[in-house]
Design an enzyme around this catalytic site. Structure first.
Site, PDB file in Angstrom:
ATOM      1  N   PRO A 192       9.419  46.939  90.478  1.00  0.00           N
ATOM      2  CG  PRO A 192       7.030  46.115  90.777  1.00  0.00           C
ATOM      3  CD  PRO A 192       7.880  47.474  90.899  1.00  0.00           C
ATOM      4  CB  CYS A 193      13.516  44.346  88.146  1.00  0.00           C
ATOM      5  SG  CYS A 193      13.830  43.236  88.962  1.00  0.00           S
ATOM      6  CD  GLN A 194       9.912  40.557  89.658  1.00  0.00           C
ATOM      7  OE1 GLN A 194       9.463  41.659  89.189  1.00  0.00           O
ATOM      8  NE2 GLN A 194      10.032  40.173  90.725  1.00  0.00           N
TER       9      GLN A 194
END
Length: 361
Positions: A72-74
């Site tokens: 996950p990059c958020q």
């Protein structure tokens, strides 16, 4: 190869393996989004879904040749809150590290946004090296080299690979024909008329619409064509910015609201006509031809001409699939809202396929 794909999404890694000509003996996928799983299972019914990464017992999954993960990059992205490892989503990287230690894969390909802070990039590389027990390389690749999308991503791998060759694909090269009106601003053709109220007008700067080709002189930047912002709707917030099809698209996003926040808005066609005197009305059917969409925006030459019937729209799900290197309708079967989300979270298939071509089997 035996594959373990964490945060698998719609299984773009499986598509990339297939495209790279790498046979798959078994493909384990860890994913929790039910819509992504639905798309994945539609395309590859043989994928073995193993559930939430937090519940995964790595010692039960042995002899894995490749562990691949777009974690996950958020929490690391400029578009997000950039809380990094302090964000619950960012903390999922510790589950990734745990599983690398437990599984002991022969190879890894790990992906995240290039906009994360440099110190976090280096910290993560060090942690991956400790978990894997050998050197890990960090390489930035922009999907603009193999697609019409500007999408910079950092890849952590245990092997080196060169940059892909630039295919010089622009947005105009992958646009659909006969697009449904629902994808257009206000579901209709928007007229750019010089005396429109400012809060309604689509404002386009014709001087910025020629193809902008930039060589940064830095192999790590690997950008030749850039996204061209040429106008806006209303106040020009993130979802109201208009871009030219003569350049690359903005990065597809899984989140965000507004008219074009997930795909960007694009001025795909326009025609110019002599200015009509005030008070005079004109009824004319305007035919928009595909071969005019790429250069019509440059044709406003002076006060004697006015640009009308500029078509401003977001991208269709099929166009987003093309930007990610997928076959048309790969994500079909769920709502468009979920298709955009799944595609915004996905790998670019051709980038990952390129990386896989350098793995030692």
């Amino acid at each position: 190869m035996k594959i373990l794909s964490l945060f698998d999404g719609i299984s773009c890694a499986r598509v990339a393996l297939e495209r790279a000509g790498i046979p798959v003996e078994v493909y384990f996928a860890s994913e929790i989004d039910k819509y992504a799983i639905q798309v994945s299972q539609k395309n590859y019914p043989d994928i073995l879904q193993v559930g939430d990464v937090k519940d995964l017992q790595g010692h039960l999954i042995t002899k894995i040749d490749l562990l691949i993960a777009g974690f996950p990059c958020q929490s690391f992205s400029i578009a997000g809150n950039r809380k990094g490892l302090d964000d619950p989503r960012g903390q999922l990287v510790w589950e990734l590290i745990r599983i690398i230690k437990e599984v002991k894969p022969k190879h890894i390909i790990l992906e995240n946004v290039a906009s994360m802070k440099k110190e976090i990039q280096e910290f993560l590389r060090d942690e991956f090296e400790k978990a894997l027990g050998r050197k890990v390389y960090k390489t930035m690749v922009n999907a603009s080299l193999v697609s019409a999308q500007n999408r910079k991503r950092i890849f952590f791998t245990d092997f080196e690979f060169p940059q892909p060759e630039d295919r010089e694909i622009l947005l105009k090269d992958i646009l659909e024909e006969n697009v449904d009106e629902k994808y257009y601003f206000n579901n209709e053709r928007v007229k750019y008329v010089l005396n429109r109220p400012k809060n309604f007008a689509v404002r386009i700067d014709p001087e910025k619409t020629n193809t902008l080709r930039t060589n940064y002189g830095n192999a790590s930047a690997n950008e030749t064509y850039v996204t061209q912002r040429i106008g806006q709707i209303g106040k020009g917030g993130q979802g109201d910015r208009i871009y030219s099809p003569e350049g690359k698209t903005t990065t597809l996003s899984a989140l965000g609201g507004g008219r074009g926040a997930k795909t960007g808005l694009y001025a795909v066609a326009s025609r110019t006509y002599p200015r009509i005197p005030n008070g005079e009305k004109r009824q004319k059917q305007i035919e928009i031809r595909k071969d005019e969409k790429s250069n019509a925006l440059t044709s406003v030459t002076g006060d004697s001409m006015v640009m009308e019937d500029t078509q401003v729209r977001k991208l269709t799900p099929i166009e987003c699939e093309r930007l990610q290197g997928l076959e048309d309708n790969y994500s079909e079967g769920v709502s468009n809202t979920q298709r955009y989300k799944c595609l915004g979270n996905a790998f670019n298939v051709d980038v990952v396929s390129h990386i896989l071509s350098f793995i030692k089997l």
